[in-house]
Enzyme design. Structure first.
Site, PDB file in Angstrom:
ATOM      1  N   GLN A   1       0.470  -1.682  -0.318  1.00 41.02           N
ATOM      2  CA  GLN A   1      -0.045  -0.464   0.012  1.00 41.02           C
ATOM      3  C   GLN A   1       1.147   1.392   0.477  1.00 41.02           C
ATOM      4  O   GLN A   1       0.396   2.124  -0.709  1.00 41.02           O
ATOM      5  CB  GLN A   1      -0.897  -0.238   1.231  1.00 41.02           C
ATOM      6  CG  GLN A   1      -1.839  -0.953   1.105  1.00 41.02           C
ATOM      7  CD  GLN A   1      -3.405  -0.458   1.265  1.00 41.02           C
ATOM      8  OE1 GLN A   1      -3.487   0.796   1.181  1.00 41.02           O
ATOM      9  NE2 GLN A   1      -4.369  -1.264   1.470  1.00 41.02           N
TER      10      GLN A   1
ATOM     11  N   LYS B   1      15.050  -0.662   6.736  1.00 40.56           N
ATOM     12  CA  LYS B   1      15.046  -0.553   5.238  1.00 40.56           C
ATOM     13  C   LYS B   1      15.700  -0.154   4.704  1.00 40.56           C
ATOM     14  O   LYS B   1      15.612   1.055   3.652  1.00 40.56           O
ATOM     15  CB  LYS B   1      13.565  -0.902   4.431  1.00 40.56           C
ATOM     16  CG  LYS B   1      12.639  -2.274   5.157  1.00 40.56           C
ATOM     17  CD  LYS B   1      13.105  -3.455   3.964  1.00 40.56           C
ATOM     18  CE  LYS B   1      12.471  -4.407   4.505  1.00 40.56           C
ATOM     19  NZ  LYS B   1      10.757  -4.675   4.055  1.00 40.56           N
TER      20      LYS B   1
ATOM     21  N   ILE C   1      -4.027   6.223   8.142  1.00 39.80           N
ATOM     22  CA  ILE C   1      -4.478   5.607   6.920  1.00 39.80           C
ATOM     23  C   ILE C   1      -4.466   4.284   7.488  1.00 39.80           C
ATOM     24  O   ILE C   1      -6.037   3.917   7.332  1.00 39.80           O
ATOM     25  CB  ILE C   1      -4.081   5.283   5.774  1.00 39.80           C
ATOM     26  CG1 ILE C   1      -3.282   6.630   5.013  1.00 39.80           C
ATOM     27  CG2 ILE C   1      -5.027   4.969   4.658  1.00 39.80           C
ATOM     28  CD1 ILE C   1      -4.409   7.806   4.060  1.00 39.80           C
ATOM     29  N   THR C   2      -3.860   3.845   8.604  1.00 39.24           N
ATOM     30  CA  THR C   2      -3.654   2.201   8.547  1.00 39.24           C
ATOM     31  C   THR C   2      -5.700   2.562   9.707  1.00 39.24           C
ATOM     32  O   THR C   2      -6.029   2.621  10.590  1.00 39.24           O
ATOM     33  CB  THR C   2      -3.025   1.879   9.364  1.00 39.24           C
ATOM     34  OG1 THR C   2      -2.273   2.064   9.292  1.00 39.24           O
ATOM     35  CG2 THR C   2      -2.867   0.764  10.445  1.00 39.24           C
ATOM     36  N   GLU C   3      -5.854   1.163   8.707  1.00 46.88           N
ATOM     37  CA  GLU C   3      -7.013   0.553  10.030  1.00 46.88           C
ATOM     38  C   GLU C   3      -7.085  -0.578  10.848  1.00 46.88           C
ATOM     39  O   GLU C   3      -5.878  -1.193  10.620  1.00 46.88           O
ATOM     40  CB  GLU C   3      -7.923   0.130   9.009  1.00 46.88           C
ATOM     41  CG  GLU C   3      -7.688  -1.076   8.017  1.00 46.88           C
ATOM     42  CD  GLU C   3      -9.225  -1.596   7.165  1.00 46.88           C
ATOM     43  OE1 GLU C   3     -10.176  -1.371   7.170  1.00 46.88           O
ATOM     44  OE2 GLU C   3      -8.561  -2.073   6.018  1.00 46.88           O
TER      45      GLU C   3
ATOM     46  N   GLU D   1     -21.717   8.900  10.351  1.00 45.56           N
ATOM     47  CA  GLU D   1     -22.772   7.277  10.421  1.00 45.56           C
ATOM     48  C   GLU D   1     -23.136   7.604  11.472  1.00 45.56           C
ATOM     49  O   GLU D   1     -23.058   8.163  12.750  1.00 45.56           O
ATOM     50  CB  GLU D   1     -21.563   6.734  10.146  1.00 45.56           C
ATOM     51  CG  GLU D   1     -21.125   6.489   8.885  1.00 45.56           C
ATOM     52  CD  GLU D   1     -19.196   5.442   9.083  1.00 45.56           C
ATOM     53  OE1 GLU D   1     -18.689   5.076   9.657  1.00 45.56           O
ATOM     54  OE2 GLU D   1     -18.775   5.377   7.284  1.00 45.56           O
TER      55      GLU D   1
ATOM     56  N   HIS E   1     -17.379  -0.995  10.145  1.00 38.95           N
ATOM     57  CA  HIS E   1     -16.032  -1.204  11.337  1.00 38.95           C
ATOM     58  C   HIS E   1     -16.698   0.099  12.637  1.00 38.95           C
ATOM     59  O   HIS E   1     -18.137   0.082  12.205  1.00 38.95           O
ATOM     60  CB  HIS E   1     -15.153   0.251  10.622  1.00 38.95           C
ATOM     61  CG  HIS E   1     -15.411   1.409   9.887  1.00 38.95           C
ATOM     62  ND1 HIS E   1     -16.380   2.269  10.745  1.00 38.95           N
ATOM     63  CD2 HIS E   1     -15.792   1.930   8.527  1.00 38.95           C
ATOM     64  CE1 HIS E   1     -16.811   3.327   9.589  1.00 38.95           C
ATOM     65  NE2 HIS E   1     -16.270   2.860   8.867  1.00 38.95           N
TER      66      HIS E   1
END
Lengths: 288, 361
Positions: free
Chosen positions: A19, A47, A100-102, A213, A247
Site C-alpha cells: 500500500q 530498510k 490511513i491504517t485500519e 454515520e 467498522h
C-alpha cells in the site's frame, strides 16, 4: 486549503509495504501535476538506504528529517505498530500525522493521540482515506480524478462514501476546497469540530458538508461549534441497533447515536440534512 | 468481544478485585460434586450474554437440598433465545449496600471515562436520566498508568475506601485487557467485605490477537466465514443482497434501498483493494443466503480495480440477477467485460438501487 499547502514535504511511513509504495507513486504523481513538493522520504525500520518510486527510504523519521524538509507524515504502517508511528511523527516535530491504517487497537489510538497532542501534532484518522485539497496537496489514498477545486469543504467519517459525494459535487459544478476523511473508528484524532475550526480560518471555504454515520455524537458537537454554513448527510438510518456495520465507528451504543435521532438533533440546530447523497448538491447551492 | 460473567470474574480476581466464591458447571450432575465447596444457600447464574438476565429468569436462588434439581431446570431453558450451557454456582451474598463502577472508552474525550455511584442496585440508565448528579465521573488519559488519588477520592465519596482500591484495579484490568468496557454492577458491601457481585468485560475486537483470543465468539457462522475473507458482514431480513466497498458507502446503499421501500438481506463490505477472488467469494457468500433474489454490487474504486471486480462477478457464476454499479480505476474495461456477459451496469448508485428494488417487486 487547510492543514498543509503544496510546499509541504511529505514523509510516508510503512513505505516499503504494498500500500505504502503504491500510494507514494500516486501522491507524487499528483504533486508533479500541480507543482507541489510531494513525498520526500519513506520510512521503514531496517530498510534504510533503499529507494521506492524514486524516494529515499530511511530507518526512522528522525533520520529522514535530518536530510529532507518535511512537515507531515502519512502512515501506512500495519495496525500493531501504527500508534507507534504516530508518536514517532509527533516526537520528530511534524505538525500533522495522517493515519490511513485500519484495525488499530483503540487503546493504541488513545495513547498516540494523547501523546501527539502534547507535541502539538494533529492526527487525522486512523482508519481514514486522508485529505485532499484540489490543486494543493494530496495526503492519503483519495482518487484524485473525482475532485475539482472550489469552495466547498467536506468532512467525512467514511472513505468511499466521500468519493461518492465528491463525485456528485464535481458533476454538479461544485468544486472543493479541502476534503478531509476523519476516519471511521470510535476514537479519532481530528473531529468534525477541529476541522471546522480550520475551515473557519480558510478564506477559500464558503460552506461545509458533514458526512456522518451512526454512532457517537461528533456530528452534533461539530455543528454546534461553528458559524459556517453547513449541511449534513448521515449514513445508517436503516442500520439495526447493536449491529456493527463494517467498522468500529458504525455501531449504535445503547440507543445513543442512531441515525434518526442524530438527524433530528441536527435539524433542530437548523442544519439541512440530505436524505440521500444525490440531494447534497441542491442543498449546498441554497447555502451559498 | 464480550466476556461471560465467569470469565470476567476470573480476570477481575487475578487483578485483586474480590469476587464471590463460585464454581462453573456444565451439567446439573456436575453441581453435585461441588456441593461440599458451596455454602447451604447459593445462587445459580446462567452464563448467557443477554441484557436483563435476572428478570428473564437466568438467575435462580438455590440450596444444597434443591440445588441439583434447580440447576437441571435452568439447563433446560433458554434465556431470551440463548440456550443455557454453563451455570455459575456462587455463594449468596448478604448485601448491605450496592454501588456501581464502570470504565469505558469515551469517544468525545478520547480518554477512559470512569463512572461511580453510591446509589447502585437500580437501573443505571434510569438513574443517569433522572438524577445525573448521583453518578460521579472522571476522565483519565491512557498515558497514565494509574488513576490519581485525588480522582479516586472524588469518585468514591462516602463509599468505603476499598471501593477506591477496586476502581484502581478495574483500571488495571481495563488497560491490561485492551477493554472498551470494564464494569462492576453491582459492587456490594457485605458483613464479610466488599465484592464484585457481577462483572462485565468487553475487549476491543482489534486487540483480540494480542490478547491471545483466536476467535471472536460474538459473530454468527456466516459472519465468521466473511471475516476469514476480510469482509465485514451483517445479516438482515430482506431479499436484496448488498455488496459494497467501504462501510459508509455500503450503509448508504442500504439506506437508499430503505428509501425506495426495498428490504436489504445483508450488509457486506468487501474492504479496500478488493481483487477478483475476494469479489467472487463475496458474491457467492451473499448468493448463498436463501432469501436473496437479486444482488446489487456497488463499488466505487479508490484503490479497487474495476476490471478485477468484473471478472470476480462473472467467475462467481450464480443464478440470481446481479445489478452492478462500478466506478474508479480501469472502469471502462470492467464495464465492457460485464456488458459482454449481459450484466446490467448502471451509472449511479441511485439507479442501481431503484433497479434492484423493481427487480424484486
Amino acid at each position: 486549503m487547510i492543514y498543509a499547502d503544496k510546499s509541504a514535504g511529505i514523509i510516508v511511513t510503512g513505505a516499503t509495504g504494498r500500500q505504502g509504495a503504491f500510494h507514494i507513486a500516486l501522491m507524487n504523481e499528483y504533486a508533479r501535476n500541480i507543482g507541489g513538493t510531494g513525498v520526500v522520504a519513506g520510512v521503514t525500520p531496517g530498510k534504510g538506504g533503499q529507494e521506492i518510486c524514486g524516494v529515499p527510504v530511511y530507518n526512522s523519521i528522525r533520520d529522514a528529517i535530518a536530510e529532507c524538509d518535511a512537515e507531515v507524515s502519512v502512515i501506512f504502517v500495519p495496525a500493531g505498530a501504527a500508534g507507534d508511528s504516530v508518536m514517532e511523527s509527533a516526537s520528530a516535530g511534524l505538525s500533522l500525522a495522517v493515519t490511513i491504517t485500519e484495525h488499530i487497537p483503540v487503546h493504541d489510538t488513545m495513547k498516540a493521540i494523547a501523546y501527539a497532542k502534547l507535541h502539538d501534532c494533529a492526527v487525522i484518522g486512523p482508519n481514514c482515506p486522508g485529505l485532499l485539497s484540489p490543486g494543493e496537496i494530496k495526503l492519503g489514498i483519495m482518487p484524485a480524478h473525482l475532485f475539482s477545486r472550489g469552495n466547498i469543504g467536506v468532512i467525512s467519517r467514511s472513505g468511499t462514501l466521500t468519493y461518492e459525494i465528491v463525485d456528485e459535487l464535481t458533476k454538479a459544478g461544485l468544486g472543493q476546497s479541502t476534503v478531509v476523511g476523519i476516519g471511521g473508528d470510535p476514537v479519532i484524532g481530528q473531529t468534525f469540530s477541529d476541522v471546522l475550526r480550520r475551515f473557519e480560518e480558510d478564506d477559500q471555504t464558503k460552506a461545509v458538508i458533514l458526512i456522518g454515520e451512526v454512532g457517537g455524537a461528533l456530528e452534533e458537537e461539530g455543528a454546534r461549534s461553528t458559524d459556517l454554513p453547513i449541511a449534513a448527510y448521515i449514513a445508517g438510518i436503516s442500520a439495526p441497533p447493536e449491529k456493527r456495520m463494517g467498522h468500529a465507528g458504525a455501531i449504535i451504543e445503547g440507543g445513543e447515536g442512531d441515525a434518526r435521532s442524530k438527524i433530528e438533533r441536527l435539524r433542530k440546530m437548523e442544519v439541512p440534512v440530505a436524505s440521500r447523497p444525490s440531494e447534497i448538491p441542491g442543498i449546498i447551492r441554497k447555502l451559498l | 468481544m464480550k466476556f461471560l460473567e465467569h470469565e470476567a470474574k476470573l480476570v477481575f480476581a487475578d487483578n485483586g478485585i474480590p469476587v464471590p466464591h463460585g464454581v462453573l458447571i456444565r451439567s446439573a450432575d456436575e453441581l453435585a460434586g461441588h456441593l461440599d465447596t458451596l455454602p447451604f444457600e447459593f445462587v445459580l447464574k446462567a452464563q448467557v450474554d443477554v441484557g436483563g438476565r435476572g428478570k428473564a429468569g437466568g438467575i435462580l436462588m438455590a440450596d444444597k437440598k434443591n440445588g441439583v434439581a434447580t440447576a437441571r431446570d435452568l439447563f433446560g431453558t433458554t434465556i431470551k433465545g440463548v440456550p443455557v450451557r454453563e451455570i455459575l454456582a456462587e455463594e449468596r451474598l448478604e448485601i448491605l449496600h450496592e454501588y456501581f463502577a464502570s470504565i469505558a472508552v469515551d469517544r468525545s474525550t478520547k480518554e477512559a471515562l470512569i463512572l461511580f455511584t453510591e446509589e447502585g442496585g437500580v437501573d443505571i440508565e434510569t438513574l443517569a436520566r433522572e438524577r445525573p448528579s448521583a453518578i460521579r465521573r472522571a476522565s483519565v488519559s491512557l498515558l497514565m498508568t494509574e488513576i490519581p488519588p485525588f480522582m479516586l477520592r472524588d469518585l468514591i465519596g462516602k463509599a468505603p475506601k476499598e471501593a477506591g482500591k477496586i476502581l484502581q484495579s478495574l483500571y488495571t484490568v481495563f488497560r491490561r485487557k485492551d477493554a472498551v468496557l470494564a464494569e462492576i454492577n453491582p459492587l456490594v458491601t457485605t458483613p464479610s467485605g466488599i465484592f464484585a457481585a457481577d462483572a462485565k468485560l468487553i475487549v476491543d475486537d482489534n486487540a483480540l490477537k494480542r490478547q491471545g483470543i483466536s476467535q471472536n465468539r460474538d459473530l454468527t457462522e456466516r459472519e465468521r466465514e466473511a471475516e476469514k475473507h476480510g469482509f465485514s458482514y451483517v445479516e438482515l431480513i430482506g431479499n436484496i443482497g448488498v455488496i459494497g466497498n467501504g462501510a459508509g458507502l455500503t450503509m448508504a446503499t442500504l439506506d437508499l434501498i430503505d428509501f425506495f421501500d426495498g428490504k436489504a438481506a445483508n450488509f457486506l463490505d468487501v474492504g479496500g483493494g478488493a481483487d477478483q477472488e475476494r469479489v467472487k467469494h463475496a458474491v457467492q457468500l451473499v448468493a448463498g443466503v436463501p432469501s436473496v433474489r437479486v444482488i446489487i454490487v456497488n463499488l466505487l474504486g479508490g484503490i479497487t480495480r474495476c476490471d478485477e471486480v468484473a471478472r470476480g462477478i462473472i467467475d462467481a457464476g450464480i443464478s440470481q440477477e446481479v445489478i452492478v454499479r462500478l466506478a474508479g480505476t480501469n472502469e471502462e474495461e470492467g464495464k465492457c467485460l460485464l456488458m459482454e456477459k449481459g450484466y446490467r451496469m448502471l451509472d449511479s448508485m441511485e439507479q442501481a438501487v431503484r433497479a434492484a428494488v423493481e427487480a424484486v417487486r
